[in-house]
Scaffold this active site. Structure first.
Site, PDB file in Angstrom:
ATOM      1  N   CYS A 143      74.038 -14.266 -19.846  1.00 51.09           N
ATOM      2  CA  CYS A 143      73.036 -14.914 -18.990  1.00 51.09           C
ATOM      3  C   CYS A 143      73.576 -16.088 -18.181  1.00 51.09           C
ATOM      4  CB  CYS A 143      71.817 -15.325 -19.806  1.00 51.09           C
ATOM      5  SG  CYS A 143      72.129 -16.589 -21.068  1.00 51.09           S
TER       6      CYS A 143
ATOM      7  N   ASP B 113      57.181  -5.471 -25.088  1.00 52.86           N
ATOM      8  CA  ASP B 113      55.952  -4.684 -25.057  1.00 52.86           C
ATOM      9  C   ASP B 113      54.765  -5.446 -24.465  1.00 52.86           C
ATOM     10  OD1 ASP B 113      55.688  -6.399 -27.137  1.00 52.86           O
ATOM     11  OD2 ASP B 113      55.506  -4.876 -28.696  1.00 52.86           O
TER      12      ASP B 113
ATOM     13  N   ASN C 142      52.940  -8.149 -24.981  1.00 56.36           N
ATOM     14  CA  ASN C 142      51.754  -8.551 -25.739  1.00 56.36           C
ATOM     15  C   ASN C 142      51.798 -10.039 -26.060  1.00 56.36           C
ATOM     16  OD1 ASN C 142      53.774  -8.567 -27.628  1.00 56.36           O
ATOM     17  ND2 ASN C 142      52.590  -7.558 -29.236  1.00 56.36           N
TER      18      ASN C 142
ATOM     19  N   HIS D 251      68.380 -18.959 -23.274  1.00 57.70           N
ATOM     20  CA  HIS D 251      68.533 -18.053 -22.136  1.00 57.70           C
ATOM     21  C   HIS D 251      68.632 -18.924 -20.887  1.00 57.70           C
ATOM     22  CE1 HIS D 251      68.441 -14.697 -19.541  1.00 57.70           C
ATOM     23  NE2 HIS D 251      67.205 -14.859 -19.128  1.00 57.70           N
TER      24      HIS D 251
ATOM     25  N   ASP E  53      65.978 -14.754 -12.018  1.00 58.44           N
ATOM     26  CA  ASP E  53      66.805 -14.417 -13.175  1.00 58.44           C
ATOM     27  C   ASP E  53      67.574 -13.135 -12.864  1.00 58.44           C
ATOM     28  OD1 ASP E  53      67.948 -13.987 -15.616  1.00 58.44           O
ATOM     29  OD2 ASP E  53      66.099 -14.208 -16.781  1.00 58.44           O
TER      30      ASP E  53
END
Length: 706
Positions: free
Chosen positions: A274, A305, A307, A333, A356
């Site tokens: 990163c 996912d 959520n 990150h 990003d």
């Protein structure tokens, strides 16, 4: 009668580059910024007749046209016009003419061809006068990238070095990075990145016509810096194996990467993680004139996912079950922020935008992310372009631990050791300090406003899912958005636990810690403590297990006990990655079925000091002393210093280090001859096949030669 022709062009490079803040670019062509005039003088073979004037054409890209705003034809006038491209006659003698050319503040950026012909000679073909490069202009109030503070423009546009913050939340380390946007060929390579994008390959004329827009440019660069879809610049690798390429931690800056990509005929450079993607993207965007900085988020969620929860599955020893755990929480990150107006969203969302280039998830079918307005993230406006749900989760997701049993059932485990999105950091303007910008991304943890925003974000996500839109993040194995994170949290157990470091964890030394357990009740409790330890990557992905042991502990009423934890150097040395990270976990099983997971991320410390022996002046050699230490309990014969720094030395310098006895300190001296004045970053890495690289940097203030 022979026609009038231009015999010479004086681009007034010194005057123009100073006015446009482009004097650092070493290009053969003039480099200027949009929305601002530049001046040049033409020498003619004879004087123009009365009523004759020059007509100029500026054009960029293939199939340039006025309809696409990639071409402009302009007649020299005596007065400036507010709209579009203008050419104003500043002065005229018998055989010379000085002209000021100005571009609009929303002009397409890139390399332009300038041509001219005499107004009275319609059949005469335009004479090519030369090329110039037009960049974004953060100094121009009408430009979408305008940044009001001169200090910030110096830092985020003109500074050619910076700092990337790495490590873990409680032990943040600074790493130097050489952006080098003014090094030889870098501007040309940055323009080539735009030309290599799939959009340009598919429809070059339309692609070039859209290069007036920082949203379009930054989104394209975000995709091109990684190699996933488009033979972009850097190929990612997170498996800890870097055969056939360079380990991500061995890069000291962007220049070598960009040169390698360009000279290798656009073959992706191996390998990046990163901070490498963010460093390269920062170079490209600063080079093109967009104010850009590097941001580090500690305990960063990768919510596959969608959520808003990171679901981690562990066994009875607290070890991560890789096959079940799709979400992840990285120790840190790194991404970018660029400053520009969001004319697509409205002025409330102007300012810093998240970008990003690390290829984590697809956005509209391509591995890229952003621009996402930082304000929109803070306010929970996840429906706004681009990729808000993914970025929001990176800094706000809930961290949920599940104990997976052999019969396939799962149970929530209490764990308060990790919170997502902590100590979001960037380099301070004008200094090496770390600035905490968490408050730009979210309201204080647990505050009423923060919970309101979280609730609003959940509703936005549900409505996006219901409407069938895929804002950015794919469904993971068809599960889509769940309400697991709205369930009651695991019951708080009747004991507490915490790992305590007894001695600083130093590379090459044994680790000494204690697991401190406390009984919160007035009754005796029995606890089964299952301890595990693993070397990990910074993504918290385990590499190799180095500890596996159990203890039966009896805790009297309100008693505290310390369980010693020791890991010898010989236990971890073979499996330690260049991230120098170890994860300890203790699954505590209490008599009444309560479960507590205690985790500790450790980064091993190392040692290097860099000292400049005397004042630094342009063109004068100055000595540098580096103090290093052999971190291991074995003699090493193959150490080298790798040295890099824009404006301090050409390319990279490698210096052999004499043999070092176990844990021996040594001094190594060398000299550098600065070529540029101002604050300059010198990076020095100690490298050896026997231990992970040890990195250091120092800022040197270089004076102008008298």
């Amino acid at each position: 009668m022979a026609g009038i022709r231009v015999t010479q062009v004086d681009w007034q490079r010194l005057r123009n580059s100073a006015a446009h803040h482009t004097q650092e670019y070493p290009c053969p062509e003039l480099v200027v910024r949009r929305g601002q005039k530049f001046t040049f003088t033409l020498e003619l073979n004879k004087s123009l007749e009365f009523a004759e004037t020059l007509i100029f054409t500026v054009e960029t890209g293939p199939q340039a046209s006025e309809a696409l705003h990639t071409k402009a034809v302009l007649q020299t006038s005596e007065l400036e016009v507010d709209d579009g491209w203008t050419a104003v006659k500043e002065a005229q003698t018998e055989n010379t003419m000085t002209v000021s050319l100005a571009s609009p503040p929303d002009a397409v950026i890139g390399r332009y061809q300038l041509s001219a012909r005499v107004s009275s000679r319609r059949k005469q073909s335009d004479r090519k006068l030369g090329k110039f490069v037009l960049l974004f202009n953060p100094w121009c109030p009408e430009d979408a990238v305008f940044l009001a503070s001169e200090e910030e423009r110096q830092e985020y546009v003109l500074s050619d070095s910076g700092i990337i913050f790495r490590g873990v939340e409680k032990h943040i380390r600074a790493q130097g990075w050489n952006f080098g946007q003014f090094e030889e060929d870098i501007l040309n390579i940055c323009l080539s990145i735009l030309d290599r994008s799939p959009s340009h390959q598919d429809d070059p004329a339309t692609d070039v016509s859209r290069r007036h827009d920082p949203i379009y440019i930054t989104r394209a660069v975000s995709a091109m810096v990684n190699s996933n879809d488009d033979r972009g610049v850097v190929q990612g690798q997170w498996q800890g194996k870097y055969g056939g390429g360079t380990s991500p931690l061995q890069w000291r800056g962007s220049v070598a990467i960009l040169h390698k990509w360009f000279k290798g005929r656009f073959k992706p450079v191996r390998y990046g993680q990163c901070w490498v993607f963010a460093g390269v993207m920062c170079t490209v965007l600063r080079c093109l004139g967009i104010a850009t900085r590097i941001v580090s988020n500690f305990n960063s969620a990768h919510d596959t996912d969608r959520n808003l929860s990171v679901d981690k599955y562990v066994d009875s020893f607290g070890r991560t079950l890789e096959d079940l755990t799709e979400d992840s929480m990285w120790n840190f990150h790194v991404w970018n922020e660029s400053w520009f107006a969001r004319q697509d969203l409205g002025p409330s969302y102007n300012g810093w935008q998240v970008l990003d280039a690390t290829p984590q998830e697809e956005s509209e079918g391509v591995f890229r992310c952003g621009p996402a307005s930082v304000t929109a993230i803070r306010e929970g406006d996840l429906h706004l372009a681009h990729d808000g749900p993914f970025v929001f989760a990176e800094v706000n997701a809930d961290y949920i631990t599940w104990l997976w049993t052999e019969d396939g059932s799962r149970e929530r485990v209490y764990s308060d050791t990790k919170k997502i999105g902590r100590r979001i950091s960037t380099k301070a303007v004008g200094s090496d300090s770390r600035v905490d910008i968490t408050s730009l991304y979210k309201y204080p943890e647990g505050s009423r406003k923060e919970r309101q925003v979280y609730s609003k974000a959940m509703k936005k996500l549900f409505s996006l899912e219901a409407s069938g839109r895929r804002a950015r993040v794919r469904r993971a194995r068809g599960r889509g958005l769940r309400r697991d994170n709205l369930l009651e949290p695991a019951a708080k157990p009747s004991i507490t636990g915490k790992f305590k470091v007894l001695e600083p964890p130093v590379l090459g030394h044994d680790l000494r810690l204690a697991l401190c357990l406390a009984n919160l009740t007035s009754r005796t409790q029995r606890v089964q403590v299952n301890l595990s330890g693993a070397t990990i990557l910074y993504t918290r992905r385990p590499v190799a297990e180095i500890l596996h042991t159990s203890h039966a502990v009896k805790l009297g009423p309100e008693e505290e006990k310390k369980i010693p934890v020791e890991i010898s150097h010989s236990q971890y040395k073979e499996d330690l990655t260049e991230d120098k990270k170890i994860l300890l976990a203790a699954m505590c099983l209490v008599t009444k079925g309560e479960k507590l997971l205690v985790e500790k991320d450790i980064t091993l410390e190392d040692f290097i000091t860099i000292k400049v022996l005397g004042p630094a002046t342009v063109g004068v050699a100055v000595a540098v002393e580096v103090m290093v230490v052999n971190p291991i309990l074995e003699r090493v014969d193959d150490c080298m210093l790798m040295v890099e720094g824009s404006g301090l030395l050409q390319g990279q310098l490698s210096i052999n280090v004499p043999s070092l006895e176990p844990q021996e300190k040594a001094s190594v001296q060398f000299s550098i001859t600065p070529s540029k004045s101002g604050p300059r970053q010198l990076q020095v890495d100690l490298i050896s096949p026997r231990f992970p690289d040890i990195k250091g940097f120092v800022i040197i203030h270089v004076a102008t030669a008298k």
